[in-house]
Motif scaffolding. Structure first.
Motif, PDB file in Angstrom:
ATOM      1  N   ARG A   1       0.829  -1.208   0.000  1.00 19.26           N
ATOM      2  CA  ARG A   1       0.000   0.000   0.000  1.00 19.26           C
ATOM      3  C   ARG A   1       0.867   1.263   0.000  1.00 19.26           C
ATOM      4  NH1 ARG A   1      -3.672   0.945   5.152  1.00 19.26           N
ATOM      5  NH2 ARG A   1      -1.576   0.995   6.057  1.00 19.26           N
ATOM      6  N   THR A   2       1.921   1.270   0.834  1.00 18.82           N
ATOM      7  CA  THR A   2       2.807   2.434   0.902  1.00 18.82           C
ATOM      8  C   THR A   2       3.480   2.702  -0.436  1.00 18.82           C
ATOM      9  OG1 THR A   2       3.230   2.068   3.252  1.00 18.82           O
ATOM     10  CG2 THR A   2       4.823   3.417   2.055  1.00 18.82           C
ATOM     11  N   LEU A   3       4.007   1.645  -1.039  1.00 15.93           N
ATOM     12  CA  LEU A   3       4.688   1.811  -2.323  1.00 15.93           C
ATOM     13  C   LEU A   3       3.729   2.252  -3.418  1.00 15.93           C
ATOM     14  CD1 LEU A   3       7.084  -1.281  -2.237  1.00 15.93           C
ATOM     15  CD2 LEU A   3       7.679   1.129  -1.910  1.00 15.93           C
ATOM     16  N   ARG A   4       2.532   1.732  -3.402  1.00 16.27           N
ATOM     17  CA  ARG A   4       1.548   2.129  -4.399  1.00 16.27           C
ATOM     18  C   ARG A   4       1.165   3.598  -4.223  1.00 16.27           C
ATOM     19  NH1 ARG A   4       0.896   0.606  -8.896  1.00 16.27           N
ATOM     20  NH2 ARG A   4      -1.374   0.722  -8.969  1.00 16.27           N
TER      21      ARG A   4
ATOM     22  N   ASP B   1       5.203  -4.076 -10.989  1.00 12.63           N
ATOM     23  CA  ASP B   1       6.383  -4.829 -11.414  1.00 12.63           C
ATOM     24  C   ASP B   1       7.554  -4.585 -10.473  1.00 12.63           C
ATOM     25  OD1 ASP B   1       5.069  -5.968 -13.529  1.00 12.63           O
ATOM     26  OD2 ASP B   1       5.792  -4.507 -15.016  1.00 12.63           O
ATOM     27  N   ASP B   2       7.767  -3.313 -10.104  1.00 15.34           N
ATOM     28  CA  ASP B   2       8.864  -2.999  -9.181  1.00 15.34           C
ATOM     29  C   ASP B   2       8.570  -3.547  -7.782  1.00 15.34           C
ATOM     30  OD1 ASP B   2      10.573  -1.733 -10.963  1.00 15.34           O
ATOM     31  OD2 ASP B   2       9.578   0.209 -10.716  1.00 15.34           O
TER      32      ASP B   2
ATOM     33  N   SER C   1      16.620  -4.432  -4.080  1.00 15.21           N
ATOM     34  CA  SER C   1      16.388  -3.927  -2.727  1.00 15.21           C
ATOM     35  C   SER C   1      15.389  -2.774  -2.770  1.00 15.21           C
ATOM     36  CB  SER C   1      17.698  -3.442  -2.108  1.00 15.21           C
ATOM     37  OG  SER C   1      18.127  -2.245  -2.739  1.00 15.21           O
ATOM     38  N   LEU C   2      14.791  -2.527  -1.634  1.00 17.33           N
ATOM     39  CA  LEU C   2      13.851  -1.415  -1.535  1.00 17.33           C
ATOM     40  C   LEU C   2      14.546  -0.098  -1.840  1.00 17.33           C
ATOM     41  CD1 LEU C   2      10.987  -0.525  -0.868  1.00 17.33           C
ATOM     42  CD2 LEU C   2      11.621  -0.465   1.563  1.00 17.33           C
ATOM     43  N   THR C   3      15.799   0.036  -1.413  1.00 18.77           N
ATOM     44  CA  THR C   3      16.566   1.261  -1.681  1.00 18.77           C
ATOM     45  C   THR C   3      16.790   1.454  -3.178  1.00 18.77           C
ATOM     46  OG1 THR C   3      17.704   1.123   0.450  1.00 18.77           O
ATOM     47  CG2 THR C   3      18.754   2.452  -1.274  1.00 18.77           C
ATOM     48  N   GLU C   4      17.125   0.377  -3.872  1.00 22.01           N
ATOM     49  CA  GLU C   4      17.349   0.472  -5.316  1.00 22.01           C
ATOM     50  C   GLU C   4      16.082   0.901  -6.050  1.00 22.01           C
ATOM     51  OE1 GLU C   4      20.803  -2.996  -5.840  1.00 22.01           O
ATOM     52  OE2 GLU C   4      18.668  -3.498  -5.991  1.00 22.01           O
ATOM     53  N   VAL C   5      14.972   0.276  -5.692  1.00 21.15           N
ATOM     54  CA  VAL C   5      13.706   0.632  -6.341  1.00 21.15           C
ATOM     55  C   VAL C   5      13.319   2.064  -6.019  1.00 21.15           C
ATOM     56  CG1 VAL C   5      11.228   0.155  -6.362  1.00 21.15           C
ATOM     57  CG2 VAL C   5      12.869  -1.729  -6.520  1.00 21.15           C
ATOM     58  N   ALA C   6      13.558   2.481  -4.767  1.00 17.21           N
ATOM     59  CA  ALA C   6      13.234   3.863  -4.381  1.00 17.21           C
ATOM     60  C   ALA C   6      14.063   4.849  -5.203  1.00 17.21           C
ATOM     61  CB  ALA C   6      13.483   4.062  -2.891  1.00 17.21           C
ATOM     62  N   ALA C   7      15.363   4.549  -5.375  1.00 19.11           N
ATOM     63  CA  ALA C   7      16.233   5.439  -6.148  1.00 19.11           C
ATOM     64  C   ALA C   7      15.776   5.521  -7.603  1.00 19.11           C
ATOM     65  CB  ALA C   7      17.676   4.957  -6.070  1.00 19.11           C
TER      66      ALA C   7
END
Length: 296
Positions: A51-54, A61-62, A72-78
């Motif tokens: 929910r947070t990421l959406r 996909d990510d 990693s969550l950091t990579e996707v966030a970047a």
């Protein structure tokens, strides 16, 4: 737990949880004998993360890559930050284009603004480089170097004035007549040899100090007052090797209001504060050329 219990624990609707489950980001660990999904103890944390990421705009996909330990969550966030930055730049440009267009009634102008501002920085720079190549070719030139160093750089968050200035610059640099005029100026500059000495620069500075007030005041170039200014300027430099008419020819050959307009527009885009308006400078030199012709 069943899907209703998961919904109560996460605050998400049953329909949303079903969608996540069907998309493969919230897999069920099994089903009841009646066919209802059963979720494990980690489903609450997993659903809250989804929910947070959406809500931050991250795609499924990510999210699947993060939950599957492929990234990693950091990579996707970047990655998402970079994507958002690109979207923000586009939105800012679109906003500036629309603001610049307000007041116009020409749809073609809006299309032209959109096309030119949607170019990448490299594509915009190519317009300047194409102009320099057409005017100067491969010949070394101080003027070409100055133009290249002072090329307009449209910022990521331009104002409507900067957008309008960029559109006008692009039109000017693609104008065959302006290119031809610029080429003639460059060829004459090469033909006249090396750069002028320091004394000539001092004379040029003095033209601004002496001729500019006269031009603004409307002094007749054919008047005795104008002749006095011409003689004072001549006294500052070396003994002229050519008559005043030839000097006037040179001034007129290198005086083009479109060049002045170009630098005004570059100043708007690059945020420069001009010491003197280019039109004022051109007015001064045009007045000085007329004064030279009036007193050969």
């Amino acid at each position: 737990m069943m899907i209703g219990q998961l919904a109560a624990s996460t605050g998400l609707s049953v329909r949303t949880l079903r969608f996540y489950a069907d998309a493969g980001v919230l897999p069920a660990q099994g089903r009841t004998t009646s066919g209802y999904r059963l979720f494990g103890p980690d489903a609450v944390a997993r659903a809250r993360l989804i929910r947070t990421l959406r809500e931050l705009g991250v795609g499924l996909d990510d999210i699947r890559r993060v939950l599957g330990a492929e990234a990693s969550l950091t990579e996707v966030a970047a990655e998402h930050v970079r994507a958002l930055d690109a979207q923000i730049r586009v939105l800012r440009l679109q906003r500036a284009v629309l603001r610049a267009f307000i007041g116009s009634t020409d749809p073609e102008e809006l299309r032209r603004m959109t096309d030119l501002t949607n170019l990448t920085a490299a594509q915009r720079r190519q317009i300047v480089d194409d102009y320099l190549d057409a005017v100067f070719g491969d010949s070394p030139s101080v003027v070409a170097d100055k133009l290249a160093m002072g090329a307009p750089e449209l910022p990521d968050d331009p104002t409507p004035d900067q957008v309008a200035a960029w559109v006008e610059i692009a039109k000017l640099l693609r104008d065959p007549d302006f290119v031809a005029t610029s080429r003639r100026m460059a060829e004459r500059a090469r033909a006249e040899g090396p750069e002028p000495d320091v004394a000539q620069f001092e004379v040029g500075k003095a033209v601004g100090e002496l001729a500019s007030p006269a031009a603004r005041a409307g002094v007749d170039p054919a008047s005795p007052d104008a002749l006095a200014i011409v003689e004072r300027l001549e006294a500052l430099g070396p003994t002229p090797s050519e008559d005043r008419t030839c000097i006037a020819d040179r001034i007129e050959a290198f005086t083009d209001r479109r060049v002045g307009r170009y630098w005004t527009l570059v100043g708007i885009i690059n945020g420069w504060t001009p010491n003197q308006a280019p039109d004022d400078i051109i007015d001064t030199w045009e007045w000085y050329a007329r004064a030279l012709r009036a007193h050969p």
